[in-house]
Design an enzyme around this catalytic site. Structure first.
Site, PDB file in Angstrom:
ATOM      1  N   CYS A 113       0.811  -1.213   0.000  1.00 18.87           N
ATOM      2  CA  CYS A 113       0.000   0.000   0.000  1.00 18.87           C
ATOM      3  C   CYS A 113       0.853   1.276   0.000  1.00 18.87           C
ATOM      4  O   CYS A 113       2.065   1.245   0.199  1.00 18.87           O
ATOM      5  CB  CYS A 113      -0.919  -0.008   1.216  1.00 18.87           C
ATOM      6  SG  CYS A 113      -2.349   1.070   1.003  1.00 18.87           S
ATOM      7  N   ASP A 156      -5.891  -1.354  12.046  1.00 18.13           N
ATOM      8  CA  ASP A 156      -4.682  -0.557  11.839  1.00 18.13           C
ATOM      9  C   ASP A 156      -4.487   0.383  13.013  1.00 18.13           C
ATOM     10  O   ASP A 156      -5.405   0.634  13.798  1.00 18.13           O
ATOM     11  CB  ASP A 156      -4.835   0.245  10.543  1.00 18.13           C
ATOM     12  CG  ASP A 156      -3.531   0.813  10.015  1.00 18.13           C
ATOM     13  OD1 ASP A 156      -2.476   0.618  10.643  1.00 18.13           O
ATOM     14  OD2 ASP A 156      -3.563   1.457   8.949  1.00 18.13           O
TER      15      ASP A 156
END
Length: 209
Positions: free
Chosen positions: A8, A127
């Site tokens: 990412c 996260d």
């Protein structure tokens, strides 16, 4: 089960292609204003256009205007979306693309309530969350990892080639999502060697999990 891998925060076409060649399942780009890894709209086709078939293209958004999300989705031929803000389930689902909702890993004990609030989500990404960024690049307390969930869980936050194997063996997530941990200090510029090591470590962990 094979753990899925997403690379990412990509800002360069060569990094996206490297991720695909190393065996990543998905490549993500950040479209959050103020993020150091924000991909300019002029570069969307350049980054996603190099990807071969069967590698997912994911766009990350935080409370973005619907017209902007639609424009990026079309330009990048996105496979899916990842939402980091206060978007409702209806707002996330309005684009008719599969989406993942990000959950703060440090306060995810009651994943059932999140699951109830987002019935359309295909999964949740746990996260370490920060304002203005897709994540903090640091780990959260893995003791908060939910024992069960009715949808796939993706682990993010502070992962790197050296700890991803242990994380997979301990938590057994559906997927892992990495950005900071495969960089050499410049946000958005990935290290080909670290991408390779990360993907290899994830795949090796599957064999011993």
């Amino acid at each position: 089960m094979r753990t899925r891998v997403k690379i990412c925060g990509v800002k360069r076409g060569e990094d996206a292609l490297c991720a695909a060649r190393c065996g990543a399942d998905a490549v993500g780009a950040v479209f959050i204003a103020g993020s150091a890894r924000e991909l300019p709209i002029t570069q969307v086709r350049w980054v996603f256009g190099v990807l071969p078939p069967f590698v997912s293209r994911i766009g990350l958004f935080r409370n973005a205007e619907p017209a902007f999300v639609r424009e990026i989705a079309e330009l990048g031929a996105l496979s899916g979306l990842q939402f980091h803000g206060e978007e409702t389930d209806a707002e996330c689902a309005a684009y008719h693309l599969p989406f993942v909702k990000v959950v703060n890993g440090n306060s995810c004990e009651d994943i059932a309530s999140m699951s109830e609030a987002y019935p359309s989500a295909i999964g949740f990404c746990l996260d370490s969350v920060a304002q203005g960024e897709g994540g903090t690049g640091t780990t959260f307390d893995w003791q908060t990892w939910p024992a069960q969930c009715d949808r796939p869980l993706i682990l993010a936050g502070g992962l790197d080639p050296d700890n991803v194997g242990a994380a997979i063996r301990r938590l057994k997530p559906w997927g892992v999502d990495v950005s900071t941990g495969i960089e050499d200090g410049i946000k958005g510029e990935k290290s080909a060697e670290k991408i390779r090591r990360f993907v290899d470590a994830a795949h090796r962990a599957d064999l011993s999990a």
